[in-house]
Design a protein around this motif. Structure first.
Motif, mmCIF file in Angstrom:
data_model
loop_
_atom_site.group_PDB
_atom_site.id
_atom_site.type_symbol
_atom_site.label_atom_id
_atom_site.label_comp_id
_atom_site.label_asym_id
_atom_site.label_seq_id
_atom_site.Cartn_x
_atom_site.Cartn_y
_atom_site.Cartn_z
ATOM 1 N N LYS A 3 52.685 41.134 44.451
ATOM 2 C CA LYS A 3 51.658 41.739 45.307
ATOM 3 C C LYS A 3 52.268 42.278 46.599
ATOM 4 O O LYS A 3 51.914 43.365 47.071
ATOM 5 C CB LYS A 3 50.578 40.704 45.634
ATOM 6 C CG LYS A 3 49.699 40.307 44.456
ATOM 7 C CD LYS A 3 48.705 39.237 44.885
ATOM 8 C CE LYS A 3 47.772 38.841 43.742
ATOM 9 N NZ LYS A 3 46.811 37.782 44.139
ATOM 10 N N MET A 36 45.031 47.887 38.766
ATOM 11 C CA MET A 36 43.917 47.589 39.668
ATOM 12 C C MET A 36 43.935 48.513 40.883
ATOM 13 O O MET A 36 42.880 48.910 41.389
ATOM 14 C CB MET A 36 43.991 46.123 40.112
ATOM 15 C CG MET A 36 43.761 45.138 38.975
ATOM 16 S SD MET A 36 44.050 43.421 39.450
ATOM 17 C CE MET A 36 42.528 43.053 40.302
ATOM 18 N N ASN A 87 42.916 52.136 39.850
ATOM 19 C CA ASN A 87 41.478 52.277 39.611
ATOM 20 C C ASN A 87 40.679 52.426 40.907
ATOM 21 O O ASN A 87 39.478 52.704 40.858
ATOM 22 C CB ASN A 87 40.950 51.075 38.828
ATOM 23 C CG ASN A 87 41.373 51.118 37.368
ATOM 24 O OD1 ASN A 87 41.629 52.195 36.820
ATOM 25 N ND2 ASN A 87 41.458 49.958 36.727
ATOM 26 N N GLN A 88 41.323 52.230 42.046
ATOM 27 C CA GLN A 88 40.626 52.386 43.322
ATOM 28 C C GLN A 88 40.525 53.875 43.668
ATOM 29 O O GLN A 88 41.517 54.606 43.570
ATOM 30 C CB GLN A 88 41.396 51.672 44.437
ATOM 31 C CG GLN A 88 41.575 50.184 44.231
ATOM 32 C CD GLN A 88 40.267 49.425 44.319
ATOM 33 O OE1 GLN A 88 39.446 49.674 45.205
ATOM 34 N NE2 GLN A 88 40.064 48.505 43.390
ATOM 35 N N PHE A 134 48.668 44.346 35.239
ATOM 36 C CA PHE A 134 47.499 43.961 36.009
ATOM 37 C C PHE A 134 47.416 44.610 37.396
ATOM 38 O O PHE A 134 46.416 45.251 37.722
ATOM 39 C CB PHE A 134 47.445 42.432 36.159
ATOM 40 C CG PHE A 134 47.491 41.706 34.849
ATOM 41 C CD1 PHE A 134 46.407 41.734 33.981
ATOM 42 C CD2 PHE A 134 48.624 40.997 34.467
ATOM 43 C CE1 PHE A 134 46.440 41.071 32.764
ATOM 44 C CE2 PHE A 134 48.668 40.324 33.258
ATOM 45 C CZ PHE A 134 47.578 40.361 32.402
ATOM 46 N N ALA A 181 42.008 44.275 46.965
ATOM 47 C CA ALA A 181 41.884 44.801 45.603
ATOM 48 C C ALA A 181 42.547 43.880 44.576
ATOM 49 O O ALA A 181 42.090 43.776 43.432
ATOM 50 C CB ALA A 181 42.508 46.194 45.529
ATOM 51 N N LEU A 182 43.622 43.201 44.981
ATOM 52 C CA LEU A 182 44.381 42.357 44.049
ATOM 53 C C LEU A 182 43.935 40.898 44.060
ATOM 54 O O LEU A 182 44.456 40.086 43.297
ATOM 55 C CB LEU A 182 45.872 42.429 44.385
ATOM 56 C CG LEU A 182 46.512 43.817 44.372
ATOM 57 C CD1 LEU A 182 48.002 43.707 44.670
ATOM 58 C CD2 LEU A 182 46.273 44.523 43.041
#
Length: 367
Positions: A100, A74, A77-78, A70, A89-90
């Motif tokens: 994180k 994420m 993809n930025q 996950f 973003a998370l």
């Protein structure tokens, strides 16, 4: 800055001696490191989750899974990302703060290395060295405890923290106070008590402790507020503080008068800075807790502890407190202090041979 991939590296480092708390006894440290690769540089993050979900609901393998499935995708993809942008973003993913925090740390390190800026300066550090305390685990006997404390004081540590639990609390504290006089002394219960133990915990009041840390379950904020009214020893929260929001709530309820800031527990160093700023605004002292970090996490913790609101010595010991050989150049205590790294980013990096010697597995995650 574009993230091109992240290496997950599982390591296992033997401890120089078993470390016992109310959560159990550790003889080694299993940890997860992240090498964040960008189009400009590389950075390192360290996840402080333990091998088992005892201190926290997070654990090493679970953090690796959350990152793999996950969190890293994420970030990948930025189109561009920087340190402050990681938390945003998370945000859709609930919890997993330690995972994180490790990813944010790696991105920050990469960003700051590329920009030629030190981690400490980025956070707002105002000192070039920080005072060091040491955490002493539960021992088999009072004489063994006194020998250990004597050794740590001889090394120059400025503050002693004793782990306590029911059956190992009043007597060891009394023994240390009687033997070593007015040494800075505090205790850490790691959630081992309940409010029903308040009268017993009040027996610690005569020993002039700096604080009692997290006596009750992390969710029992009201119980801590009740305890704070029943004892004179200052109550400090650790596990209960998971964000600046929970810190503000705890302070408003009177559940604590001191806060232990652990960046991994609160989701990262930038959230840790928010808690620091909140506490400074309210006149509440803070200190930096430790999670048996390697030299990577230790460097970041030292940088954080150099902020002005960290007025109490933290659990930021020299490398040899837990490891005979660290994966970075060792941090060596100097007259009770550790120097704040001044190099770009974290200011330290792994020594390849030492890192490879403790590596259990690696995995590459890319788009």
């Amino acid at each position: 800055m574009k993230i091109t991939g992240v290496e997950l590296r599982h390591i296992a480092m033997p401890l120089v001696a078993p470390f016992r708390t109310s959560f159990g006894t550790a003889t080694s440290r299993e940890a997860l490191l992240l090498r964040v690769v960008t189009d400009e540089s590389e950075g390192w993050g360290e996840c402080v989750a333990m091998a088992q979900p005892l201190y926290s609901s997070e654990y090493v393998d679970g953090a690796a899974d959350a990152l793999r499935r996950f969190l890293i995708p994420m970030i990948l993809n930025q189109p561009e990302v920087d340190g402050p942008g990681v938390a945003e973003a998370l945000a859709p993913v609930q919890g997993h703060r330690m995972a994180k925090a490790a990813l944010e740390m790696g991105v920050l390190d990469a960003e700051l290395r590329a920009a030629g800026r030190p981690f400490a300066r980025e956070l707002g550090a105002t000192r070039d060295r920080v005072p060091c305390g040491v955490s002493v685990g539960i021992m088999d006997s009072i004489p063994a405890l006194l020998d250990a404390v004597d050794d740590y004081l001889g090394q120059g540590y400025q503050r002693i923290k004793l782990k306590i639990e029911p059956g190992w609390d009043i007597m060891p504290v009394q023994a240390v106070r009687e033997r070593f006089g007015d040494v800075l002394l505090q205790v850490d219960a790691n959630t081992a008590y309940t409010l029903a133990d308040a009268r017993h915990l009040a027996k610690l009041d005569p020993f002039d402790l700096l604080l009692i840390e997290q006596p009750f379950d992390e969710l029992d904020i009201v119980g801590h507020a009740d305890l704070a009214r029943l004892i004179s020893t200052p109550v400090c929260l650790d596990e209960s503080i998971t964000s600046a929001q929970t810190a503000a709530a705890a302070l408003r309820l009177g559940a604590c008068s001191i806060i232990n800031i652990k960046p991994g527990r609160v989701g990262g160093y930038l959230e840790a800075r928010k808690i620091h700023d909140l506490c400074v605004a309210n006149g509440v002292p803070v200190w930096c807790g430790g999670m048996l970090e390697t030299g990577l996490g230790r460097a970041a913790n030292i940088a954080l502890a150099a902020l002005p609101g960290f007025v109490l010595p933290g659990d930021i010991s020299g490398s040899n407190r837990f490891y005979s050989t660290d994966i970075t150049a060792p941090f060596i205590l100097d007259d009770g202090y550790l120097r704040v790294p001044t190099g770009h980013g974290l200011g330290v990096e792994p020594i390849a041979d030492e890192l490879n010697a403790v590596t259990v597995a690696t995995e590459w995650v890319s788009a």
